[in-house]
Structures are given as structure tokens and as C-alpha cells.
Design a protein around this motif. Structure first.
Motif, PDB file in Angstrom:
ATOM      1  N   PHE A  15       0.843  -1.211   0.000  1.00 49.88           N
ATOM      2  CA  PHE A  15       0.000   0.000   0.000  1.00 49.88           C
ATOM      3  C   PHE A  15       0.877   1.260   0.000  1.00 49.88           C
ATOM      4  CE2 PHE A  15      -1.822   3.387   2.665  1.00 49.88           C
ATOM      5  CZ  PHE A  15      -2.923   3.731   1.895  1.00 49.88           C
ATOM      6  N   LEU A  16       1.950   1.246   0.794  1.00 47.57           N
ATOM      7  CA  LEU A  16       2.813   2.427   0.888  1.00 47.57           C
ATOM      8  C   LEU A  16       3.472   2.770  -0.443  1.00 47.57           C
ATOM      9  CD1 LEU A  16       4.634   1.903   4.317  1.00 47.57           C
ATOM     10  CD2 LEU A  16       2.760   3.478   3.817  1.00 47.57           C
ATOM     11  N   VAL A  17       3.843   1.740  -1.218  1.00 49.78           N
ATOM     12  CA  VAL A  17       4.576   2.005  -2.454  1.00 49.78           C
ATOM     13  C   VAL A  17       3.658   2.075  -3.671  1.00 49.78           C
ATOM     14  CG1 VAL A  17       6.623   0.861  -1.526  1.00 49.78           C
ATOM     15  CG2 VAL A  17       5.023  -0.449  -2.933  1.00 49.78           C
ATOM     16  N   HIS A  18       2.357   1.999  -3.447  1.00 47.28           N
ATOM     17  CA  HIS A  18       1.415   1.946  -4.569  1.00 47.28           C
ATOM     18  C   HIS A  18       1.567   3.142  -5.508  1.00 47.28           C
ATOM     19  CE1 HIS A  18      -2.466   2.409  -6.682  1.00 47.28           C
ATOM     20  NE2 HIS A  18      -2.434   1.082  -6.725  1.00 47.28           N
ATOM     21  N   ASP A  19       1.730   4.341  -4.931  1.00 48.48           N
ATOM     22  CA  ASP A  19       1.814   5.551  -5.748  1.00 48.48           C
ATOM     23  C   ASP A  19       3.218   5.802  -6.296  1.00 48.48           C
ATOM     24  OD1 ASP A  19      -0.865   6.090  -5.362  1.00 48.48           O
ATOM     25  OD2 ASP A  19      -0.498   7.258  -3.545  1.00 48.48           O
ATOM     26  N   ALA A  20       4.164   4.925  -5.971  1.00 47.22           N
ATOM     27  CA  ALA A  20       5.538   5.095  -6.455  1.00 47.22           C
ATOM     28  C   ALA A  20       5.862   4.130  -7.584  1.00 47.22           C
ATOM     29  CB  ALA A  20       6.522   4.888  -5.309  1.00 47.22           C
ATOM     30  N   ARG A  21       4.859   3.557  -8.199  1.00 43.95           N
ATOM     31  CA  ARG A  21       5.101   2.556  -9.235  1.00 43.95           C
ATOM     32  C   ARG A  21       5.630   3.197 -10.519  1.00 43.95           C
ATOM     33  NH1 ARG A  21       3.191  -2.258  -7.683  1.00 43.95           N
ATOM     34  NH2 ARG A  21       1.620  -2.310  -6.040  1.00 43.95           N
ATOM     35  N   GLY A  22       6.536   2.471 -11.158  1.00 45.73           N
ATOM     36  CA  GLY A  22       6.973   2.858 -12.489  1.00 45.73           C
ATOM     37  C   GLY A  22       7.822   4.100 -12.556  1.00 45.73           C
ATOM     38  N   LEU A  23       8.746   4.285 -11.614  1.00 43.48           N
ATOM     39  CA  LEU A  23       9.587   5.484 -11.613  1.00 43.48           C
ATOM     40  C   LEU A  23      10.987   5.229 -12.149  1.00 43.48           C
ATOM     41  CD1 LEU A  23       8.638   7.052  -8.142  1.00 43.48           C
ATOM     42  CD2 LEU A  23       7.734   7.610 -10.404  1.00 43.48           C
ATOM     43  N   SER A  24      11.302   3.993 -12.523  1.00 43.99           N
ATOM     44  CA  SER A  24      12.669   3.693 -12.954  1.00 43.99           C
ATOM     45  C   SER A  24      12.969   4.342 -14.308  1.00 43.99           C
ATOM     46  CB  SER A  24      12.881   2.184 -13.049  1.00 43.99           C
ATOM     47  OG  SER A  24      12.090   1.622 -14.078  1.00 43.99           O
ATOM     48  N   PRO A  25      14.212   4.799 -14.495  1.00 43.10           N
ATOM     49  CA  PRO A  25      14.574   5.433 -15.768  1.00 43.10           C
ATOM     50  C   PRO A  25      14.727   4.395 -16.876  1.00 43.10           C
ATOM     51  CG  PRO A  25      16.497   5.228 -14.369  1.00 43.10           C
ATOM     52  CD  PRO A  25      15.332   4.782 -13.533  1.00 43.10           C
TER      53      PRO A  25
END
Length: 394
Positions: free
Chosen positions: A116-126
């Protein structure tokens, strides 16, 4: 003989399996176990056993009215013991309920929370350019023997210094060197074999035996350092390999903390189809490459002698279709290779220094990390090694 009943306590249904719930409905409708059994076409003793099991399950959560237990504990806790005291009239006047964590559920709760904590951080890799010249016949595996991020050692006491900065420098340096040395296989497996983190939480004790741990820095900083290190490693691996598989095994030091690392990496690289972060639970993991079958586990629950049977039972079809089989384990911090009929079991050293506890008990193993190269038909065909002295000389 099965006793007739008028009804089954409806409160039990919250812990019932679908079959037990069906039996409850039938008994409550027909007024007795025997009548319900006739209607359902089952043996009445089967229904009685189902209810006995259901009542025992409810009691573990604190619910057993016939024993004056009405205080249900929330998940992921379980009832360890109940002390009830009675007044002169024999009525319950008070109760103490002991409710430790149910570790079978604790891992799932923590996994769901971190997810749940990382849900909004998905797909940030360059974006990383896909290498054009790789070899599909080869597979590279980089096992991490117990990194112990967050462990603290003082050279005057333990022989070598070790802290968070040193762990980060040694791990990234070793993997960078091994990636440079290994051939450009299509796929590389990044395989921490458990105890990536020295402590499971900020209590700084081992989860099982509550042994005090020597820990460097604040716990959130430890997690951040481990995540940053693994992120760097995956990005470097993407430069040389078309596909990167990450599997973080749970150790006896970090059975729940490992989810913070694995789930964060899965979220960060969610936008890159070339990265697969394996999130399957359990103590054993398997990967097949042609005629090669690899199993991995931390090594704290089953010794090498028991692992061939686990592989044969859990992957029976793969066992029959492969020729080269390997188990990779950590936990003991020493290099050990044992060959059994059909499979080779190996434990790996760690780059971490000895802590005060290990130093005081005479542990004196070497420190290194390896990259192992497998051919799909011939098994292990190469190995590259990065020793602690090589890293400290840089």
C-alpha cells in the motif's frame, strides 16, 4: 454417538471454511447433526469433527463461550493463554487474554502494508537501453550470501569494521565487478539468499530467539540504504542483460523486512518489462533454464541433506526433465559444497564482517561474492569471484 443439537452458534461462521459453513447452515435448518448429515449425504461424524475443528480455531482467536471466552483478538494476533477468575457465586469476574503475534499471518499483513505504501511510487525507474548482443544459451546467477545491511562491527572487538556505508560500498563494488566479468547472458538472476537486513525492525533483536543485535544507524536509514543499493544493482544489470530477475529470500534475521525491499523494487521497476521481481511467498524458490534446475532458500529451516528431497517433491516434473540441479543457500556464512544423488548443494560466504557475537565464538570464514554462469545444456560452465581484498584495495 453423535449428540443431537438444536443449533450451532452463528458467531462461529466468521472462522468457518466453506464446508464448515455449509454444515452449520444444514444443522441450523434441520435441528440436529444427524438430520443435517442425512440431507447432505455425509457421515454425521464428519460434521461433528468439522465443528470440533471450527471451535478449536475460534478458541485460538479468543472465542469459546462455553469456557467464558468472549474476547476475540484481531489479526494478526492469536490467543496464547486465557486466565479467568470467578467470584464466590462461580461467575466469571475478570479475565486476562495473552495474545502474541501469529507469525503465519504477520508476514502477509506487513506485505500488504508495504504494498500500500509504495502503490503511488510505481513505475519510476529510468529507461535503460536494451543490450543488443546477449546469449540465450547462458544464464548468470549472482547469489548474495547474507549481506546484513545495518549490522555494526568494531574492528578492535570483532577484527574488522562494518557499518551501513561499508555494506553499501562493498555490495555495489562486488556486483559491479562481477557484472563486468560475467558474459552477456540473456538473463541474470540477482539472488540475495536471506538476511539482507541485519534486523527485522527497530527492536534490534532476532525475531525467533530475541538475541540482541549490534545495529548501525536508525532503522529507516537501513531500509533506505538497502533499497538504494539494490536499485543501483538492477539498473547496472539492465545495461548488460536483456532480462533481470530479482528474488529476495527471507532470512531468520529479516523474514518480514525483506518485503520492504522486494515490494519497493517491484513498484519502482513496474514500468520496465525487462525486470521481474519475484514476490511469491515461501521458503523455497526454483528457476529452470533448459536442463538446469536451480533452487534457493536461506538455509535456516532445512539442512543440505534435506534439500534434494524438497526439490524432487516440489518440482517433480522439472526434476525428471533436467540433468543439472543446484541448491543455493546462505545462513552459515561459510562456503560449503555437498554433492548428493542428482543435486549439488552450496552455501555461500558473505561480504559482511563478523559481528561481536560471531567473533567471540570463533567464526573465521572468508568474505567474497560470486557470479555463476550456467549453460542450458551443460550446467555450470563458469564462475567469477570478487574477494574482500579486491574491494578494499580499490
Amino acid at each position: 454417538m453423535v449428540k443431537a443439537v438444536d443449533s450451532i452458534d452463528a458467531n462461529l461462521k466468521q472462522w468457518a471454511t466453506p464446508t464448515q459453513a455449509k454444515y452449520m447452515d444444514a444443522v441450523n435448518k434441520h435441528g440436529s447433526i444427524r438430520a443435517a448429515a442425512r440431507t447432505l449425504g455425509v457421515c454425521d461424524t464428519s460434521i461433528a469433527r468439522a465443528f470440533k475443528s471450527l471451535r478449536a480455531k475460534a478458541a485460538l482467536k479468543g472465542y469459546s463461550p462455553e469456557h467464558d471466552m468472549h474476547h476475540v483478538v484481531p489479526s494478526p494476533f492469536r490467543v496464547k493463554g486465557v486466565s479467568t477468575y470467578y467470584n464466590k457465586k462461580g461467575k466469571a469476574a475478570g479475565q486476562w487474554v495473552k495474545s502474541p503475534l501469529d507469525h503465519t499471518k504477520e508476514e502477509q499483513v506487513i506485505k500488504e502494508f508495504v504494498d500500500f505504501l509504495v502503490h503511488d511510487a510505481r513505475g519510476l525507474s529510468p529507461a535503460v537501453k536494451t543490450p543488443q548482443r546477449t546469449t540465450s544459451d547462458l544464464l548468470t546467477v549472482i547469489p548474495f550470501g547474507d549481506p546484513h545491511f545495518g549490522m555494526y562491527a568494531w574492528a578492535l572487538e570483532a577484527g574488522d569494521d562494518f557499518d551501513l556505508d561499508i555494506a553499501e560500498k562493498l555490495t555495489t563494488g562486488a556486483v559491479d565487478s562481477l557484472l563486468d566479468a560475467a558474459p552477456p547472458s540473456d538473463t541474470v538472476i540477482i539472488l540475495p539468499l536471506g538476511d539482507f537486513f541485519h534486523a527485522n525492525d527497530q527492536s534490534n533483536v532476532t525475531p525467533g530467539h530475541k538475541n540482541q543485535l549490534d545495529v548501525d544507524s536508525r532503522y529507516p536509514k537501513v531500509l533506505m540504504s538497502g533499497i538504494k543499493t539494490m536499485r543501483h544493482i538492477v539498473l547496472r544489470a539492465l545495461e548488460k542483460h536483456k532480462k533481470v530477475i530479482v528474488r529476495v529470500e527471507p532470512g531468520n534475521h529479516d523474514p518480514e523486512a525483506k518485503w520492504a525491499l522486494a515490494l519497493t523494487l517491484a513498484a519502482y521497476f513496474d514500468n520496465n518489462p525487462r525486470v521481474v521481481v519475484d514476490l511469491t511467498p515461501g521458503k523455497f524458490w526454483f528457476y529452470r533454464h533448459g536442463k538446469v534446475l536451480i533452487g534457493s532458500t536461506h538455509g535456516d529451516t532445512v539442512k543440505h541433506e534435506g534439500l534434494p528431497g524438497v526439490m524432487a517433491a516440489d518440482r517433480a516434473a522439472d526434476w525428471g526433465e533436467t540433468k543439472h540441479r543446484y541448491w543455493y543457500t546462505g545462513h552459515v556464512h561459510t562456503q560449503s559444497v555437498k554433492e548428493f544423488p542428482g543435486v549439488v548443494c552450496e552455501s555461500f560466504r558473505t561480504l559482511a564482517a563478523k559481528d561481536a557475537w560471531a567473533a567471540g565464538r570463533g567464526y573465521r570464514a572468508g568474505r567474497d561474492m560470486c557470479a555463476i554462469v550456467h549453460h542450458k545444456d551443460f550446467g555450470e560452465v563458469g564462475r567469477h569471484r570478487c574477494d574482500i581484498a579486491m574491494l578494499q584495495a580499490v
